[in-house]
Design a protein around this motif. Structure first.
Motif, PDB file in Angstrom:
ATOM      1  N   ASP A 107       1.989  10.837   2.569  1.00 21.93           N
ATOM      2  CA  ASP A 107       1.748  10.792   1.399  1.00 21.93           C
ATOM      3  C   ASP A 107       2.348   9.784   0.741  1.00 21.93           C
ATOM      4  O   ASP A 107       3.923   9.644   1.016  1.00 21.93           O
ATOM      5  CB  ASP A 107       1.916  12.274   0.725  1.00 21.93           C
ATOM      6  CG  ASP A 107       0.919  13.488   1.301  1.00 21.93           C
ATOM      7  OD1 ASP A 107      -0.279  12.885   1.443  1.00 21.93           O
ATOM      8  OD2 ASP A 107       1.489  14.239   1.721  1.00 21.93           O
ATOM      9  N   VAL A 108       2.131   9.249  -0.266  1.00 21.41           N
ATOM     10  CA  VAL A 108       3.036   8.362  -1.078  1.00 21.41           C
ATOM     11  C   VAL A 108       3.049   8.681  -2.622  1.00 21.41           C
ATOM     12  O   VAL A 108       2.035   9.005  -3.026  1.00 21.41           O
ATOM     13  CB  VAL A 108       2.457   6.862  -0.826  1.00 21.41           C
ATOM     14  CG1 VAL A 108       2.512   6.261   0.613  1.00 21.41           C
ATOM     15  CG2 VAL A 108       1.021   6.568  -1.317  1.00 21.41           C
ATOM     16  N   LEU A 109       4.068   8.197  -3.092  1.00 23.53           N
ATOM     17  CA  LEU A 109       4.114   8.650  -4.731  1.00 23.53           C
ATOM     18  C   LEU A 109       5.121   7.690  -5.419  1.00 23.53           C
ATOM     19  O   LEU A 109       5.958   7.249  -4.862  1.00 23.53           O
ATOM     20  CB  LEU A 109       4.818  10.046  -4.558  1.00 23.53           C
ATOM     21  CG  LEU A 109       5.119  10.847  -6.044  1.00 23.53           C
ATOM     22  CD1 LEU A 109       3.820  10.987  -6.673  1.00 23.53           C
ATOM     23  CD2 LEU A 109       6.019  12.046  -5.816  1.00 23.53           C
ATOM     24  N   HIS A 110       4.544   7.339  -6.445  1.00 16.27           N
ATOM     25  CA  HIS A 110       5.365   6.438  -7.623  1.00 16.27           C
ATOM     26  C   HIS A 110       5.752   7.241  -8.650  1.00 16.27           C
ATOM     27  O   HIS A 110       4.887   8.075  -9.230  1.00 16.27           O
ATOM     28  CB  HIS A 110       4.485   5.333  -8.086  1.00 16.27           C
ATOM     29  CG  HIS A 110       5.106   4.470  -8.987  1.00 16.27           C
ATOM     30  ND1 HIS A 110       4.314   3.925  -9.888  1.00 16.27           N
ATOM     31  CD2 HIS A 110       6.259   4.229  -9.222  1.00 16.27           C
ATOM     32  CE1 HIS A 110       5.338   3.352 -10.852  1.00 16.27           C
ATOM     33  NE2 HIS A 110       6.339   3.595 -10.356  1.00 16.27           N
ATOM     34  N   SER A 164       4.295  -3.349  -8.334  1.00 13.27           N
ATOM     35  CA  SER A 164       5.266  -3.407  -7.262  1.00 13.27           C
ATOM     36  C   SER A 164       5.175  -2.140  -6.572  1.00 13.27           C
ATOM     37  O   SER A 164       5.174  -2.068  -5.295  1.00 13.27           O
ATOM     38  CB  SER A 164       6.728  -3.544  -7.691  1.00 13.27           C
ATOM     39  OG  SER A 164       6.878  -4.778  -8.610  1.00 13.27           O
ATOM     40  N   ALA A 165       4.994  -1.008  -7.046  1.00 12.95           N
ATOM     41  CA  ALA A 165       4.945   0.302  -6.381  1.00 12.95           C
ATOM     42  C   ALA A 165       3.811   0.377  -5.499  1.00 12.95           C
ATOM     43  O   ALA A 165       3.742   0.826  -4.405  1.00 12.95           O
ATOM     44  CB  ALA A 165       4.863   1.547  -7.601  1.00 12.95           C
ATOM     45  N   GLN A 166       2.774  -0.196  -6.292  1.00 11.85           N
ATOM     46  CA  GLN A 166       1.391  -0.098  -5.339  1.00 11.85           C
ATOM     47  C   GLN A 166       1.549  -1.035  -3.918  1.00 11.85           C
ATOM     48  O   GLN A 166       1.191  -0.707  -3.058  1.00 11.85           O
ATOM     49  CB  GLN A 166       0.454  -0.413  -6.150  1.00 11.85           C
ATOM     50  CG  GLN A 166      -1.118  -0.417  -5.414  1.00 11.85           C
ATOM     51  CD  GLN A 166      -1.368   0.808  -4.921  1.00 11.85           C
ATOM     52  OE1 GLN A 166      -1.447   1.769  -5.537  1.00 11.85           O
ATOM     53  NE2 GLN A 166      -2.281   0.885  -3.693  1.00 11.85           N
ATOM     54  N   SER A 167       2.057  -2.134  -4.443  1.00 14.24           N
ATOM     55  CA  SER A 167       2.131  -3.021  -3.195  1.00 14.24           C
ATOM     56  C   SER A 167       3.097  -2.327  -1.875  1.00 14.24           C
ATOM     57  O   SER A 167       2.684  -2.397  -0.795  1.00 14.24           O
ATOM     58  CB  SER A 167       2.780  -4.540  -3.680  1.00 14.24           C
ATOM     59  OG  SER A 167       3.149  -5.298  -2.605  1.00 14.24           O
ATOM     60  N   VAL A 168       4.156  -2.012  -2.450  1.00 10.33           N
ATOM     61  CA  VAL A 168       5.283  -1.423  -1.425  1.00 10.33           C
ATOM     62  C   VAL A 168       4.487  -0.172  -0.707  1.00 10.33           C
ATOM     63  O   VAL A 168       4.448   0.102   0.730  1.00 10.33           O
ATOM     64  CB  VAL A 168       6.622  -1.232  -2.028  1.00 10.33           C
ATOM     65  CG1 VAL A 168       7.369  -0.296  -0.993  1.00 10.33           C
ATOM     66  CG2 VAL A 168       7.151  -2.247  -2.336  1.00 10.33           C
ATOM     67  N   LEU A 169       3.765   0.684  -1.400  1.00  7.59           N
ATOM     68  CA  LEU A 169       3.291   1.985  -0.917  1.00  7.59           C
ATOM     69  C   LEU A 169       2.100   1.744  -0.233  1.00  7.59           C
ATOM     70  O   LEU A 169       1.897   2.512   0.795  1.00  7.59           O
ATOM     71  CB  LEU A 169       2.974   2.912  -2.077  1.00  7.59           C
ATOM     72  CG  LEU A 169       4.335   3.421  -2.753  1.00  7.59           C
ATOM     73  CD1 LEU A 169       3.835   4.238  -4.022  1.00  7.59           C
ATOM     74  CD2 LEU A 169       5.123   4.178  -1.881  1.00  7.59           C
TER      75      LEU A 169
END
Length: 86
Positions: A77-80, A57-62
């Motif tokens: 930058d993106v971060l989970h 889910s995080a990867q999809s949104v980010l």
């Protein structure tokens, strides 16, 4: 979270960032397994499945956010993160 409201917020934020020349960091937070599944629930829904689902889910949104930033011409930058209290 990938919702329409969140997406509009991201787009608005990117417009503001572009206008003032700001760099953006987008954070996607998921709760750790222990925070949401005490006791027997862990047997019915294994921790590995939860962790995999949360990461996907995080990867999809980010990924979508990163693509939107690129389109908007904003450095992003993106971060989970896994945290009890986002």
């Amino acid at each position: 979270d990938g919702s329409d409201l969140a997406t509009r917020g991201v787009e608005h934020g990117f417009k503001l960032a572009k206008a003032i020349g700001a760099r953006v960091t987008v954070v996607f937070v998921t709760e750790p397994w222990a925070a949401i599944a005490p006791g027997e629930v862990g047997v019915a829904f294994p921790i590995d499945e939860y962790e995999k689902s949360a990461a996907q889910s995080a990867q999809s949104v980010l990924s979508a956010v990163a693509a939107s930033a690129k389109t908007a011409g904003v450095t992003c930058d993106v971060l989970h993160m896994k945290e009890h209290y986002p």
